[in-house]
Design a protein around this motif. Structure first.
Motif, PDB file in Angstrom:
ATOM      1  N   GLN A  54       0.829  -1.208   0.000  1.00 44.38           N
ATOM      2  CA  GLN A  54       0.000   0.000   0.000  1.00 44.38           C
ATOM      3  C   GLN A  54       0.870   1.268   0.000  1.00 44.38           C
ATOM      4  O   GLN A  54       0.550   2.243  -0.681  1.00 44.38           O
ATOM      5  CB  GLN A  54      -0.951   0.001   1.197  1.00 44.38           C
ATOM      6  CG  GLN A  54      -2.234  -0.784   0.987  1.00 44.38           C
ATOM      7  CD  GLN A  54      -1.998  -2.270   0.994  1.00 44.38           C
ATOM      8  OE1 GLN A  54      -1.151  -2.757   1.752  1.00 44.38           O
ATOM      9  NE2 GLN A  54      -2.723  -3.008   0.177  1.00 44.38           N
ATOM     10  N   TRP A  89      -8.336   6.929  -3.250  1.00 41.76           N
ATOM     11  CA  TRP A  89      -7.402   6.118  -2.465  1.00 41.76           C
ATOM     12  C   TRP A  89      -7.974   5.705  -1.111  1.00 41.76           C
ATOM     13  O   TRP A  89      -7.849   4.553  -0.698  1.00 41.76           O
ATOM     14  CB  TRP A  89      -6.094   6.870  -2.254  1.00 41.76           C
ATOM     15  CG  TRP A  89      -5.176   6.164  -1.300  1.00 41.76           C
ATOM     16  CD1 TRP A  89      -4.983   6.420   0.031  1.00 41.76           C
ATOM     17  CD2 TRP A  89      -4.359   5.029  -1.597  1.00 41.76           C
ATOM     18  NE1 TRP A  89      -4.102   5.524   0.584  1.00 41.76           N
ATOM     19  CE2 TRP A  89      -3.697   4.669  -0.398  1.00 41.76           C
ATOM     20  CE3 TRP A  89      -4.120   4.284  -2.748  1.00 41.76           C
ATOM     21  CZ2 TRP A  89      -2.815   3.588  -0.323  1.00 41.76           C
ATOM     22  CZ3 TRP A  89      -3.230   3.217  -2.681  1.00 41.76           C
ATOM     23  CH2 TRP A  89      -2.598   2.880  -1.483  1.00 41.76           C
ATOM     24  N   MET A 103       0.708   4.036  -2.949  1.00 38.59           N
ATOM     25  CA  MET A 103       0.302   5.384  -2.563  1.00 38.59           C
ATOM     26  C   MET A 103       1.280   6.419  -3.094  1.00 38.59           C
ATOM     27  O   MET A 103       0.903   7.559  -3.390  1.00 38.59           O
ATOM     28  CB  MET A 103       0.201   5.483  -1.043  1.00 38.59           C
ATOM     29  CG  MET A 103      -0.310   6.821  -0.533  1.00 38.59           C
ATOM     30  SD  MET A 103      -0.681   6.782   1.237  1.00 38.59           S
ATOM     31  CE  MET A 103       0.902   6.302   1.913  1.00 38.59           C
ATOM     32  N   HIS A 159      -7.369   1.880  -1.458  1.00 45.45           N
ATOM     33  CA  HIS A 159      -6.023   1.516  -1.000  1.00 45.45           C
ATOM     34  C   HIS A 159      -5.305   0.563  -1.955  1.00 45.45           C
ATOM     35  O   HIS A 159      -4.574  -0.326  -1.537  1.00 45.45           O
ATOM     36  CB  HIS A 159      -6.080   0.905   0.400  1.00 45.45           C
ATOM     37  CG  HIS A 159      -6.610   1.839   1.443  1.00 45.45           C
ATOM     38  ND1 HIS A 159      -7.951   1.877   1.770  1.00 45.45           N
ATOM     39  CD2 HIS A 159      -5.990   2.764   2.210  1.00 45.45           C
ATOM     40  CE1 HIS A 159      -8.138   2.795   2.700  1.00 45.45           C
ATOM     41  NE2 HIS A 159      -6.973   3.351   2.981  1.00 45.45           N
TER      42      HIS A 159
END
Length: 391
Positions: free
Chosen positions: A304, A318, A308, A322
């Motif tokens: 993750q 998001w 990100m 995720h």
């Protein structure tokens, strides 16, 4: 923390999309399961978690037998007294009888049953090894469990490129108060042979179906819950975070899976890939905490963070996604640090809920408010009539 325990790879059905695939039956040794329970306090204390769910899974977990499960659950209750222990089970629902119901009630087991919608949908995919339909048996057992006061959830896998009758499915869900969790099929195990184009059509069909179901839920006067729609909307409203693992970025954190051969990994499906990089090790020669802190576990937890700051860096969704399911990323792209393979379709569903979904929710709430006011006025009128009669 939830511990998924694959009690056996064996099953009495022959579902066309089974994620286990065609593997020989292997049962988890009860001694190894005792070791898992013995190791849990150290891990829970390290993670600062007082809650633990033990989810009995398979294959078909009921094949392991009542005696095995009763002994294990009693052992867990005694060993984990200082923690909040909950027992869960995911079953195909065909083997449930009165003796199983007694055991479910004794240990307060929350039951999840695989039911792929109305009869035609379910019996298209979920057949016995002799190719016999299972819908009637499963539905009757769900009704029986509910009559006995047992908590029952249903899991529906959408595995059809054809359009589903949304009205028929909605009425079926409402009639039996099923509160289903609906997911599209994942092309692994027996479903691995599905062509990419076919899977894309199934996922597109899934998004359309979920949108149609949401519209009907908002138009209904009854409280009907279909997941993950309910959780996504709660997250959009800021009411609660999404619990569903393929949305909340919890891979390698809040879930651990013990497979029947003693391997430990992050996901109930991970063993189907035969990728040692997705497994933490084997419980037979390691303790649970060391496995949780293994290099592979850390790699999975870092997915993750990677997404990100890379593929999903500027994604406005998001907080609701995720990066999607880690298993599906590896299964589809062949690498862990890859995005969710059906990102565009997931965005389509989220956009629908952010826009049309919120407007439909607003209209539903206004309708409820008007009905409430009418009820209040009706009660006031009744009180006035009573007072008048007294005079």
């Amino acid at each position: 923390m939830q511990i998924i325990v694959k009690l056996t790879t064996g099953c009495n059905l022959n579902c066309v999309y089974c994620s286990e695939g065609d593997v020989a039956r292997k049962d988890l040794s009860i001694e190894l399961l005792y070791k898992l329970i013995d190791d849990l306090p150290s891990l829970l204390d390290k993670c600062g978690d007082e809650n633990v769910d033990l989810l009995w899974h398979g294959g078909e977990p009921l094949l392991i037998g009542r005696k095995y499960l009763a002994e294990v659950m009693q052992y867990a209750r005694n060993k984990l007294k200082k923690y909040n222990v909950h027992f869960l089970m995911q079953t195909n629902g065909t083997l449930i009888d009165e003796e199983w119901i007694k055991l479910f009630k004794k240990y307060d087991i929350g039951i999840g049953i695989s039911l792929d919608g109305y009869k035609e949908l379910h019996d298209k995919n979920r057949l016995t090894k002799n190719h016999q339909p299972t819908f009637d048996t499963v539905l009757n057992n769900i009704i029986k469990l509910k009559k006995n006061g047992i908590s029952v959830g249903t899991l529906m896998v959408l595995n059809t490129e054809e359009k589903v009758d949304a009205d028929k499915l909605f009425e079926f869900i409402k009639q039996y108060d099923l509160q289903p969790k609906i997911h599209p099929v994942i092309p692994c195990g027996r479903a691995k042979k599905e062509a990419k184009e076919g899977i894309d059509r199934i996922y597109d069909n899934y998004i359309d179906l979920m949108s149609e179901l949401y519209k009907r839920i908002m138009q209904s006067d009854e409280k009907i819950i279909v997941e993950p729609l309910n959780e996504i909307m709660d997250a959009i409203l800021g009411v609660a975070q999404i619990r569903e693992c393929s949305f909340n970025g919890s891979c390698g954190k809040n879930f651990i899976c013990l497979y029947a051969n003693g391997d430990v990994g992050f996901c109930g499906r991970a063993s189907s890939l035969n990728d040692g990089n997705l497994l933490y090790g084997n419980l037979q020669n390691s303790n649970l905490t060391d496995l949780y802190e293994s290099a592979n576990a850390e790699r999975i937890r870092q997915r993750q963070s990677y997404l990100m700051n890379n593929d999903c860096k500027n994604c406005t969704d998001w907080s609701l996604c995720h990066g999607g399911c880690s298993f599906e990323a590896v299964n589809f792209w062949g690498r862990l640090n890859a995005g969710y393979p059906h990102c565009k379709l997931r965005k389509k569903l989220i956009h629908f809920l952010r826009t049309t979904g919120l407007e439909l929710l607003k209209q539903s709430l206004l309708k409820q408010k008007r009905q409430y006011r009418m009820q209040i006025k009706g009660k006031q009128k009744l009180l006035e009539e009573i007072e008048y009669e007294r005079e």
